[in-house]
Scaffold this motif. Structure first.
Motif, PDB file in Angstrom:
ATOM      1  N   GLN A   1     136.738  29.011  50.239  1.00 20.49           N
ATOM      2  CA  GLN A   1     137.006  27.835  51.066  1.00 20.49           C
ATOM      3  C   GLN A   1     137.577  26.689  50.239  1.00 20.49           C
ATOM      4  O   GLN A   1     138.476  25.978  50.684  1.00 20.49           O
ATOM      5  N   ALA A   2     137.047  26.510  49.011  1.00 22.09           N
ATOM      6  CA  ALA A   2     137.575  25.454  48.146  1.00 22.09           C
ATOM      7  C   ALA A   2     139.042  25.692  47.833  1.00 22.09           C
ATOM      8  O   ALA A   2     139.878  24.780  47.909  1.00 22.09           O
ATOM      9  N   ALA A   3     139.382  26.942  47.495  1.00 19.91           N
ATOM     10  CA  ALA A   3     140.777  27.265  47.176  1.00 19.91           C
ATOM     11  C   ALA A   3     141.664  27.108  48.403  1.00 19.91           C
ATOM     12  O   ALA A   3     142.807  26.624  48.304  1.00 19.91           O
ATOM     13  N   LEU A   4     141.182  27.490  49.571  1.00 10.02           N
ATOM     14  CA  LEU A   4     141.963  27.372  50.804  1.00 10.02           C
ATOM     15  C   LEU A   4     142.295  25.908  51.089  1.00 10.02           C
ATOM     16  O   LEU A   4     143.448  25.569  51.411  1.00 10.02           O
ATOM     17  N   CYS A   5     141.291  25.035  50.964  1.00 12.43           N
ATOM     18  CA  CYS A   5     141.523  23.618  51.241  1.00 12.43           C
ATOM     19  C   CYS A   5     142.444  22.971  50.208  1.00 12.43           C
ATOM     20  O   CYS A   5     143.065  21.938  50.489  1.00 12.43           O
ATOM     21  N   GLN A   6     142.530  23.557  49.029  1.00 16.72           N
ATOM     22  CA  GLN A   6     143.414  23.032  47.986  1.00 16.72           C
ATOM     23  C   GLN A   6     144.812  23.650  48.035  1.00 16.72           C
ATOM     24  O   GLN A   6     145.650  23.336  47.195  1.00 16.72           O
TER      25      GLN A   6
ATOM     26  N   ASP B   1     144.454  32.600  45.490  1.00 14.18           N
ATOM     27  CA  ASP B   1     143.101  32.564  44.938  1.00 14.18           C
ATOM     28  C   ASP B   1     142.061  32.658  46.046  1.00 14.18           C
ATOM     29  O   ASP B   1     141.036  33.343  45.902  1.00 14.18           O
ATOM     30  N   ALA B   2     142.317  31.976  47.149  1.00 20.70           N
ATOM     31  CA  ALA B   2     141.371  32.007  48.264  1.00 20.70           C
ATOM     32  C   ALA B   2     141.203  33.430  48.782  1.00 20.70           C
ATOM     33  O   ALA B   2     140.073  33.894  49.015  1.00 20.70           O
ATOM     34  N   PHE B   3     142.322  34.154  48.939  1.00 20.17           N
ATOM     35  CA  PHE B   3     142.229  35.525  49.438  1.00 20.17           C
ATOM     36  C   PHE B   3     141.463  36.406  48.452  1.00 20.17           C
ATOM     37  O   PHE B   3     140.627  37.228  48.860  1.00 20.17           O
ATOM     38  N   ALA B   4     141.717  36.238  47.157  1.00 21.64           N
ATOM     39  CA  ALA B   4     141.035  37.062  46.158  1.00 21.64           C
ATOM     40  C   ALA B   4     139.527  36.811  46.184  1.00 21.64           C
ATOM     41  O   ALA B   4     138.722  37.748  46.114  1.00 21.64           O
ATOM     42  N   HIS B   5     139.125  35.545  46.278  1.00 15.16           N
ATOM     43  CA  HIS B   5     137.683  35.227  46.331  1.00 15.16           C
ATOM     44  C   HIS B   5     137.042  35.811  47.583  1.00 15.16           C
ATOM     45  O   HIS B   5     135.985  36.444  47.523  1.00 15.16           O
ATOM     46  N   LEU B   6     137.669  35.587  48.723  1.00 20.48           N
ATOM     47  CA  LEU B   6     137.076  35.998  49.986  1.00 20.48           C
ATOM     48  C   LEU B   6     137.085  37.505  50.175  1.00 20.48           C
ATOM     49  O   LEU B   6     136.178  38.072  50.796  1.00 20.48           O
ATOM     50  N   HIS B   7     138.098  38.173  49.627  1.00 25.75           N
ATOM     51  CA  HIS B   7     138.179  39.622  49.795  1.00 25.75           C
ATOM     52  C   HIS B   7     136.991  40.322  49.149  1.00 25.75           C
ATOM     53  O   HIS B   7     136.571  41.404  49.601  1.00 25.75           O
ATOM     54  N   ARG B   8     136.424  39.731  48.109  1.00 30.23           N
ATOM     55  CA  ARG B   8     135.270  40.337  47.439  1.00 30.23           C
ATOM     56  C   ARG B   8     134.077  40.465  48.389  1.00 30.23           C
ATOM     57  O   ARG B   8     133.286  41.402  48.282  1.00 30.23           O
ATOM     58  N   VAL B   9     133.951  39.528  49.320  1.00 29.76           N
ATOM     59  CA  VAL B   9     132.839  39.577  50.274  1.00 29.76           C
ATOM     60  C   VAL B   9     132.977  40.776  51.216  1.00 29.76           C
ATOM     61  O   VAL B   9     131.987  41.245  51.791  1.00 29.76           O
TER      62      VAL B   9
ATOM     63  N   ALA C   1     137.767  34.390  59.353  1.00 30.04           N
ATOM     64  CA  ALA C   1     138.937  33.600  59.730  1.00 30.04           C
ATOM     65  C   ALA C   1     139.625  33.014  58.492  1.00 30.04           C
ATOM     66  O   ALA C   1     140.858  33.021  58.384  1.00 30.04           O
ATOM     67  N   GLU C   2     138.828  32.520  57.536  1.00 28.02           N
ATOM     68  CA  GLU C   2     139.414  31.971  56.309  1.00 28.02           C
ATOM     69  C   GLU C   2     140.145  33.048  55.517  1.00 28.02           C
ATOM     70  O   GLU C   2     141.217  32.810  54.945  1.00 28.02           O
ATOM     71  N   LEU C   3     139.555  34.250  55.468  1.00 31.58           N
ATOM     72  CA  LEU C   3     140.204  35.352  54.747  1.00 31.58           C
ATOM     73  C   LEU C   3     141.565  35.664  55.355  1.00 31.58           C
ATOM     74  O   LEU C   3     142.574  35.815  54.651  1.00 31.58           O
TER      75      LEU C   3
END
Length: 922
Positions: free
Chosen positions: A679-684, A689-697, A715-717
């Motif tokens: 979420q932090a990467a998405l808002c920035q 980076d956001a996709f890479a972080h969220l995909h791990r979940v 939704a963020e992913l």
């Protein structure tokens, strides 16, 4: 005490003088004085007490005694007795809890933290009349319950004219480890040691002087007592030759004096050494019985002349005198002394039981039963550590294998409860060496599972434990069965036992022979299989809101379950109504978990102020109550809140949570950590980076994967995937999750899927999907509605429909602002500017300048609560509440508490759901 023993202690003396003067001036503080025997702790305390008297500060003292370590709240009892005039003025629940804890009634202590609040109120009220210095001498020998309560008090004295000075040996760090400031006493320097020795023994020859300086090693007591021992033997250096620990050498100097006393005096002194804070009359009575001759206070005259006890009682001049007496006596002499004391303590069953146990020289079932009863009374008074010690000793004295197994297993369960895993493992091994019944085998399996599996493993042991739990419950013990089932279910929640094990655990929960609407059973099903049992869980959860009878424990469990099944608004309603009740009951461990679940639910709702308030309080309590995984969960939630707010601390919170959760295999925490980073990467605008972080979940091979918490990140992913060119993987994940829509009607999953499909749709098919997602967004989830509005507004702008775009983007921006979701509000402003509208950034609301505690105090004061009532809610003193109010008034621009309600109304968002923290705790 000789003035010279304070040589070289100028810094320590200034610090303690400042503590006393601070209390005299109206503000509080606490210090733990830490050091080995003889280092000068008692002398420094004596000077601090004298300074207190000079400044009009009242001194109350409690002394820890080795033989009283296993009497719950014995140290607290000493303080309460000196302040007993104020007990009747305490609020009813506090008064009842304190009286039960110190043994004035035989009622059950509801929670030791309520006792802590009662002790805080008692001391605060006494200090309001006369400034107070509380001295805890020999805290290393004080019982665990008293230290827990007094540590709780010491952490909360800020604005009261109250100081706590605890004195403990260098090997004991229970109070320092509890967060209190520690003053470590170091040995005197060579120069200062020489000055002190010359002051107390100026006529020593050079050789003897060098040896004494070397053996004393900077210890002031050694420098004063070793020369006295030297003089006692006529000038020859006859101290024990060879290397001996300094403490033992000092004990022997006292032992030498004891050996020259008349036998009756030695007998009375040994009884006093073994009798804790017992009275001189008890010791003289026991000695008279033991020796068969009447004795009176004159018997102690030789001990006073020898400098071993103070005149007028049996107060030892130094704790090492007590140790010397204990170690100098033979085993037979100590047993005889304990037996004599047991005879005179017939009206004090707990002390009598411990003395009888100490005097036993083999198995004795009657003594074991007495200790078992002592354990039961200790548990009623909140003394888990004491009950554990009593059961362990009772097991040692038990010859019947079945009774011994029962006591060992009960002790192992208490060791688990108090966080002593190594002790629990040892007791479990001893129990398993016996021929256990089927019932005891099940109990042993539960303890073993809690010890060994945790959140790791393939889940087989958890599944077997769940099935055994059903058998135990069906056999007439539903309470134990539910506890065993919880151990299995928590493996499903924190870790990943695999689908096969989770299915077996869920099936066991279905067969548990309790009512289907039992709150604990509903929560169990939600935690172990919220997807597989989605429909069976959501409806009972919602029905629990209509329950009229209060059940704070059930609401806390159900609130956590609601977060798990993706219903955050329901979660905050359930946890919110449990908070006040748990506070009033003093159940801080459970309150910690309820606040954590409340913070998690409010975070998912985007309710930043409520979430921050609950998270900060939960973090403080998690430290206080020793719940590291809950603390890690709170840190992960705070990382997610920081991401929503654009707070740069997001990564620091995430890293701290990850540090604890990764070795523990706590997937729940790791999943939230990665969601926060995404979420932090998405808002920035860092979409890759956001996709890479969220995909791990969403990756089952990753330690951050979680089978149902991933719903919150869907939704963020997908947005990050679309914006970073990873549409294919995002589309595949949506396709994989789609079948669960019918199986688990989780609001988080349904909202995520609707918005994800709109984001992935072709241009000519997207608008109806966006409109449908907006229409279906729950009204009690304003953040979700605003998120859909932001996505729709951006899509409309890209379709060159600026007027329509601006309307929905402005609505999204206003909602994000009201919620405090600054990072998302900034995203909406960027879209508005691109759509040709200006939307200046809002100034921070006045309440955002308050600390979480100040905001909480402001909310409660705005509801009309008095400082005393607020203190009871927040577990602080009324004066501390007053200090918070004085600090916050200038920040809010108000002059009195009567203006608080209006200020808070103008700055608190008017979200349609009722889960704001201000409402819930009101």
């Amino acid at each position: 005490m000789r003035r010279g023993t304070l040589l070289g202690r100028d810094g320590e003396r200034r610090l303690l003088a400042g503590l006393v003067e601070q209390a005299a001036a109206g503000s509080g503080g606490a210090v733990v004085l830490l050091g080995p025997p003889g280092i000068g702790k008692s002398t420094l305390v004596a000077e601090a007490a004298a300074r207190a008297a000079d400044h009009g500060v009242r001194v109350v003292t409690a002394v820890g005694v080795e033989s009283e370590e296993d009497v719950p709240c014995s140290g607290l009892h000493q303080l309460v007795h000196q302040l007993r005039d104020g007990v009747e003025d305490l609020p009813g629940p506090q008064r009842a809890a304190l009286r039960a804890a110190v043994g004035l009634t035989d009622e059950v202590v509801p929670d030791l933290y309520l006792v802590g609040l009662a002790a805080l109120t008692l001391l605060s009220d006494a200090a309001a009349r006369t400034p107070l210095l509380v001295v805890l001498e020999d805290a290393h020998w004080m019982d665990r319950a008293s230290l827990d309560v007094l540590g709780f008090v010491a952490r909360r004295i800020e604005s009261d004219p109250l100081a706590v000075l605890a004195v403990t040996r260098g090997t004991d760090d229970r109070l320092g480890g509890a967060g209190l400031p520690v003053l470590q006493l170091e040995p005197l320097t060579e120069e200062t040691s020489a000055r002190l020795l010359d002051e107390v023994a100026p006529d020593l020859g050079p050789q003897v002087r060098r040896r004494l300086l070397a053996e004393a090693a900077g210890n002031p007591l050694a420098l004063t007592e070793l020369p006295a021992a030297l003089r006692a033997v006529g000038g020859a250096y006859a101290l024990t030759p060879g290397p001996l620990p300094l403490t033992e050498r000092l004990e022997r100097t006292f032992t030498a004096r004891v050996s020259r006393l008349p036998p009756p005096t030695r007998t009375v002194l040994l009884l006093a050494a073994l009798n804790g804070d017992g009275t001189p009359a008890e010791c003289l009575d026991a000695a008279s019985r033991q020796l068969g001759v009447p004795l009176d206070a004159t018997t102690l005259g030789p001990a006073v002349e020898a400098g071993l006890v103070e005149d007028g009682g049996i107060a030892f001049r130094h704790p090492l005198v007590r140790s010397a007496l204990h170690h100098a006596a033979t085993t037979a002499e100590r047993r005889a002394a304990h037996a004599a004391l047991a005879e005179v303590l017939h009206d004090q069953p707990d002390r009598q039981a411990w003395h009888r146990a100490a005097g036993a020289d083999g198995p004795d079932e009657q003594v074991a039963q007495d200790l078992d009863s002592t354990a039961g009374r200790a548990l009623r008074r909140g003394g888990v550590a004491v009950a554990l010690a009593a059961l362990r000793r009772a097991a040692d004295l038990t010859s019947d294998p079945s009774a011994r197994a029962d006591r060992l297993l009960r002790a192992a369960e208490l060791a688990l409860e108090s966080g002593q895993a190594d002790v629990a493992a040892h007791l479990l091994t001893r129990a398993r060496s016996l021929d256990l019944s089927v019932w005891d085998q099940a109990r042993a399996a539960w303890v073993g599972s809690a010890l060994l599996e945790g959140v790791h493993g393939d889940g087989t042991a958890s599944a077997e434990l769940a099935e055994t739990a059903v058998t135990i419950a069906a056999g007439g013990e539903p309470g134990l069965g539910l506890r065993m089932l919880w151990s299995a279910v928590l493996h499903c929640f924190w870790g990943d036992p695999g689908p096969a094990a989770r299915t077996r655990v869920a099936a066991a929960a279905d067969r548990m022979p309790v009512r289907a609407d039992n709150a604990e059973l509903v929560a169990l099903r939600a935690f172990c299989a919220p997807v597989e049992r989605g429909r069976d869980v959501l409806e009972p959860l919602a029905r629990q809101l209509g329950r009229s009878a209060p059940d704070a424990e059930g609401d806390q469990l159900l609130g956590g379950a609601a977060v798990t099944v993706g219903a955050p608004a329901l979660a905050t309603r359930l946890t919110g109504r449990s908070l006040d009740v748990l506070r009033a009951q003093g159940r801080l461990s459970m309150l910690t978990r309820a606040l954590c679940a409340h913070a998690a639910g409010a975070t998912r709702l985007g309710d930043v102020r409520a979430a921050l308030l609950a998270a900060d309080e939960s973090a403080d309590l998690a430290r206080e109550t020793g719940q590291p995984l809950v603390h890690a969960m709170v840190d992960a939630v705070r990382a997610q809140l920081a991401a929503v707010c654009g707070d740069p601390r997001a990564e620091a919170w995430a890293a701290e949570a990850e540090r604890v959760a990764l070795p523990a295999g706590a997937r729940t925490v790791l999943s939230i950590v990665q969601t926060a980073r995404g979420q932090a990467a998405l808002c920035q605008g860092r979409y890759g980076d956001a996709f890479a972080h969220l995909h791990r979940v969403f990756d089952p091979a990753d330690p951050s994967f979680h089978p149902w918490l991933r719903f919150y990140a869907l939704a963020e992913l997908v947005e990050a995937g679309v914006r970073s060119g990873s549409t294919g993987p995002a589309r595949a994940l949506v396709r994989d999750l789609a079948p669960l829509e019918a199986l688990a009607p989780s609001p988080a999953l349904l909202c995520g899927l609707r918005l994800a499909r709109a984001l992935l749709a072709p241009q000519d098919a997207a608008e109806p999907l966006f409109r449908a997602a907006l229409d279906a967004a729950p009204f009690d989830w304003p953040f979700e509605r605003a998120r859909v509005q932001l996505a729709l507004g951006g899509w409309l702008r890209r379709q060159r429909r600026p007027a329509e775009s601006r309307a929905v983007l402005q609505a999204a921006c206003e909602t994000f602002d009201a919620l405090g979701a600054s990072a998302w509000a900034e995203r909406a402003r960027q879209e508005l500017r691109a759509a040709g509208a200006s939307s200046p950034r809002q100034d921070p609301a006045a309440v955002d300048g308050l600390t979480p505690t100040e905001l909480h105090v402001a909310q409660l004061a705005a509801q009309g609560l008095t400082n005393r009532e607020i203190g009871e809610r927040l577990y602080v003193s009324p004066r501390t509440v007053g200090t918070h109010l004085q600090r916050m008034f200038p920040k809010l621009g108000v002059a009195s508490r009567g203006e608080l309600a209006a200020v808070l109304r103008t700055t608190t968002h008017a979200a349609p759901h009722d889960a704001t923290y201000a409402t819930d705790v009101g």
